[in-house]
Design an enzyme around this catalytic site. Sequence first.
Site, PDB file in Angstrom:
ATOM      1  N   ASP A  83       0.823  -1.212   0.000  1.00  0.00           N
ATOM      2  CA  ASP A  83       0.000   0.000   0.000  1.00  0.00           C
ATOM      3  C   ASP A  83       0.852   1.256   0.000  1.00  0.00           C
ATOM      4  OD1 ASP A  83       0.765  -0.696   2.697  1.00  0.00           O
ATOM      5  OD2 ASP A  83      -0.632   0.829   3.423  1.00  0.00           O
ATOM      6  N   GLU A 176       0.107  -1.332   5.621  1.00  0.00           N
ATOM      7  CA  GLU A 176       1.167  -0.912   6.532  1.00  0.00           C
ATOM      8  C   GLU A 176       1.029   0.562   6.876  1.00  0.00           C
ATOM      9  OE1 GLU A 176       5.076   0.717   7.792  1.00  0.00           O
ATOM     10  OE2 GLU A 176       3.846   1.264   6.057  1.00  0.00           O
TER      11      GLU A 176
END
Length: 408
Positions: A83, A176
């Site tokens: 991400d 994350e």
Amino acid sequence: MNVEERFLRYAACWTASEEHEEESAPIPSTKCQFDLGQMLEKELSALGLEKVVLTDHCYVYGLLPATPGYEEKPAVGFIAHMDTSPDYSGKDVKPQIIPSYDGGNILLKGSGESIRVSDFPHLKDLTGRTLITADGTTLLGADDKAGIAEILTAVEELMASGQPHGDIWIGFTPDEEVGRGAELFDLDYFKADFAYTLDGSYEGEVAFENFNAASARFSIRGKGVHPGEAKDVMVNAVLIACEIQSMLPADEIPARTEGREGFYHLMDLKGDVTSAFSSYIVRDHDKGRFEARKARLREIESQLNQTYGDGTVTLTLTDSYFNMKEIIDAHPDVVELARRAITAAGLTPVSFPVRGGTDGATLTFRGLPCPNLGTGGHAFHGPFEHVSVEGMETAVQIIKNIITFVAE
């Protein structure tokens, strides 16, 4: 495929995660992360790795099994996240490639802004390299697609060389950037003895000291009446939210702290007279000071309820992650191995207290020692993000050095 080609391919994928207030929010927080997850699952399989899987929660795993005769060597893992930060758009990234960078300011052709040397003095050290930036309208995604590209390039080059090695586990995580990347990481499947996240900046860095982190949310209940009849009746929720901020130390904010100095960071404030909320992140490297910060927030809640009435202010505090140093200190060999690999790549290893966190912090507390390595990227989470091809290539070499030294 070389590391530059891989990185540009991954950067084209929009994978922004999304903040959710609810602890029960789904992982991944956005479906678009599966686009990159599926790409990586196919790539791992095409490389010939085993135990390749993309889970229902968008975790990607793969194993490069040990060379015959090396099965008893320690199993090492390498981890990066898919991400990108929700702080700035990562959709439709338009990379700018700058060969033989001249050391000066860099014009971002999409926005007209510049990456200025006065703001980022390390740019002088990148003179002569090939730099990659976005065009100023998006972030670039080097955090952490550079890490993904480096891991897969190192594995491919290792396989092509025929060099012997122990088990090598690969893991790619979602979410994350919103603090949940390691939450559902399957350590029963990912059988590494220790691992490294590739999620740092300078390629010669090995980091094993990070913030203790928590999130804090104040919910405020006000009382609305006509302002002309408000005396001794109205309770203005927005003013109480402002009062909360005034009760915190003015200098203990991100813009006025550095190194191991902690902070309270006001992330959001919304509301009206009748209801409001404010959200904070709380950070400190020292566990005692971290607990003191949380205690101060509880004191504020209590004081305001004494002033305005019980139930006016409700504080929700949630720990996010802790400083991995207290665990890593018991595993100095993992850090020394990284330093040896960095030195062998021609760099002087450095270690700084990370003013943030990584998946590795959570994984370390779950039993997998997991320091963080640099990727060669800089200025993450915004339009000035940039990475050098040479920095990524050095990170690839460091990964291969670690694998070589483990197999010795």
